[in-house]
Write a protein that holds these residues in place. Structure first.
Motif, short mmCIF file in Angstrom:
data_model
loop_
_atom_site.label_atom_id
_atom_site.label_comp_id
_atom_site.label_asym_id
_atom_site.label_seq_id
_atom_site.Cartn_x
_atom_site.Cartn_y
_atom_site.Cartn_z
N ILE A 1 -7.21 4.32 -4.56
CA ILE A 1 -7.21 3.66 -3.26
C ILE A 1 -7.63 4.65 -2.18
CG2 ILE A 1 -5.51 1.93 -3.87
CD1 ILE A 1 -3.37 3.63 -2.71
N ALA B 1 -4.49 5.35 2.71
CA ALA B 1 -3.38 4.59 2.14
C ALA B 1 -2.43 5.49 1.37
CB ALA B 1 -3.92 3.50 1.22
N GLN C 1 0.81 -1.22 0.00
CA GLN C 1 0.00 0.00 0.00
C GLN C 1 0.85 1.27 0.00
OE1 GLN C 1 -2.76 -1.40 -1.11
NE2 GLN C 1 -3.97 0.00 0.15
#
Length: 416
Positions: free
Chosen positions: A202, A206, A79
């Motif tokens: 995302i 993140a 991530q």
């Protein structure tokens, strides 16, 4: 059958595939420039050389984003990596738009500064700048992950499309205009984006990098910006200054000289692309890195010597074959220019090596001598020969200082 089986067993590594691809790309780019030189003649080629030089300047500016992306694609994972890449894309697009707008707005001033026949070529070129920055981030991801197959495809696509589209427009429509060259360059940016994977959207959390990561990225980005600025100065200031101080015919002659003489630098660039992710990974694994430096410096030194000898032995033959009799006046300067670019290419390997190790003194050294080279040309430009001599002086001093720093650093590490 056994011979075929043995060939199949010896698979080409991704690194070898990329090196072969770079040679093809450099060959294609050379062919592009050589054909333009023959079709346009020295005076018109001088305008084309300005656009090509702008393309090189753009490539160095965008290389900052590519190198930053490549380095931290090695260090980051999961991530954190996704968040990092997403932010780099956004920042690169913003910078690309700003630079593109500036080029368009100041197109008339650029025309006057570089004595070009049209300002429209700068307007067209400026419109494509944001695409180039996106393309560079995309390449940085491939470079960092050592996905050399995809990296090769992006460079091949850019080179082939620029060659085919530009020459097609000139030959089919018989338009010998710098605007056509700018159109071909922009079109190549589109093809250079392939393969392009749109960054995954995302969650915002993140995307947030830690303060430590942000600090590391900012530090590396700043020093890389500085270093790529020195690359722009050393690699391109001579052509732009010659275009400013000399008549179009002489500037066109010099552009042909620079193109041939820089052959060693473009070959060295191939090793730089392989060097950075390799050194970063070795450092991450706690392994020694000097052997990789020696390996690539050795390659560049051998190639440099071979090119210098060829330029010294057959200067008129080389220029006649590549550009034609119209450029033959540059023959006596060819080997001298090759010496200057060879010294810079070797110095560049040292600077990128230490940049990979987060040691920035060699980068500062390169910057100092980049400014010195530009200053020498500004004050001493009575002839094209004098311009070349000034570059030899600056690059000789740069290489000497880089070697002294390397020796000092080796002694210091052994003492610890």
């Amino acid at each position: 059958m056994q011979f075929i089986a043995s060939l199949k067993s010896k698979k080409i590594t991704p690194e070898q595939l990329f090196m072969l691809s770079v040679l093809v790309v450099n060959g294609g780019n050379y062919l592009y420039n050589l054909i333009l030189g023959r079709l346009l003649g020295p005076a018109q080629f001088a305008d084309a050389a300005v656009l090509i030089t702008f393309l090189l300047v753009l490539s160095f500016a965008a290389m900052t984003f590519q190198l930053v992306t490549a380095k931290f694609s090695v260090l980051f994972e999961n991530q954190v990596l996704k968040g990092f890449i997403s932010k780099v894309y956004k920042n690169a697009l913003v910078v690309g738009i700003i630079m593109g707008v500036l080029i368009v707005v100041f197109a008339n001033q650029l025309q006057n500064l570089f004595n070009t026949s049209s300002s429209n070529m700068f307007i067209v070129f400026g419109c494509g700048v944001p695409l180039y920055f996106l393309m560079s981030v995309n390449r940085g991801v491939f470079q960092g992950k050592k996905n050399f197959k995809s990296l090769s495809i992006t460079y091949q696509g850019e080179m082939l499309s620029r060659l085919i589209i530009t020459l097609g427009l000139i030959l089919i429509f018989n338009i010998q205009s710098s605007v056509v060259i700018a159109v071909g360059i922009i079109a190549s940016f589109v093809f250079g984006l392939i393969p392009f994977k749109v960054p995954t959207i995302i969650p915002k959390k993140a995307l947030e990098l830690s303060k430590t990561h942000t600090k590391e990225i900012r530090a590396f980005f700043i020093i890389t910006v500085f270093y790529e600025l020195t690359q722009i100065i050393i690699n391109n200031s001579d052509i732009l200054l010659v275009k400013h101080y000399f008549e179009a015919y002489e500037a066109g002659l010099y552009a042909s000289l620079a193109l041939i003489g820089r052959m060693v630098y473009f070959i060295a660039w191939m090793f730089v692309m392989l060097l950075l992710p390799t050194v970063v990974q070795l450092k991450k694994d706690g392994k020694e890195t000097a052997s990789i430096l020696f390996k690539y410096v050795g390659y560049i030194a051998v190639i440099s010597i071979a090119i210098i000898v060829l330029c010294l032995s057959f200067p008129e033959t080389i220029i006649t074959l590549l550009f034609g009799d119209s450029y033959i006046a540059m023959a006596p300067l060819l080997w001298k220019y090759a010496i200057a670019t060879s010294m810079f290419a070797i110095s560049n390997i040292f600077a990128y090596y230490y940049l990979s190790l987060d040691k920035y003194i060699p980068v500062v050294i390169t910057g100092v001598f980049g400014v010195l080279q530009m200053g020498l040309v500004i004050f001493y430009h009575e002839s094209l020969e004098q311009v070349v001599h000034m570059q030899i002086i600056a690059m000789l001093l740069l290489l000497g200082i880089q070697l002294v720093f390397f020796k000092y650093n080796q002694i210091k590490e052994k003492a610890i």
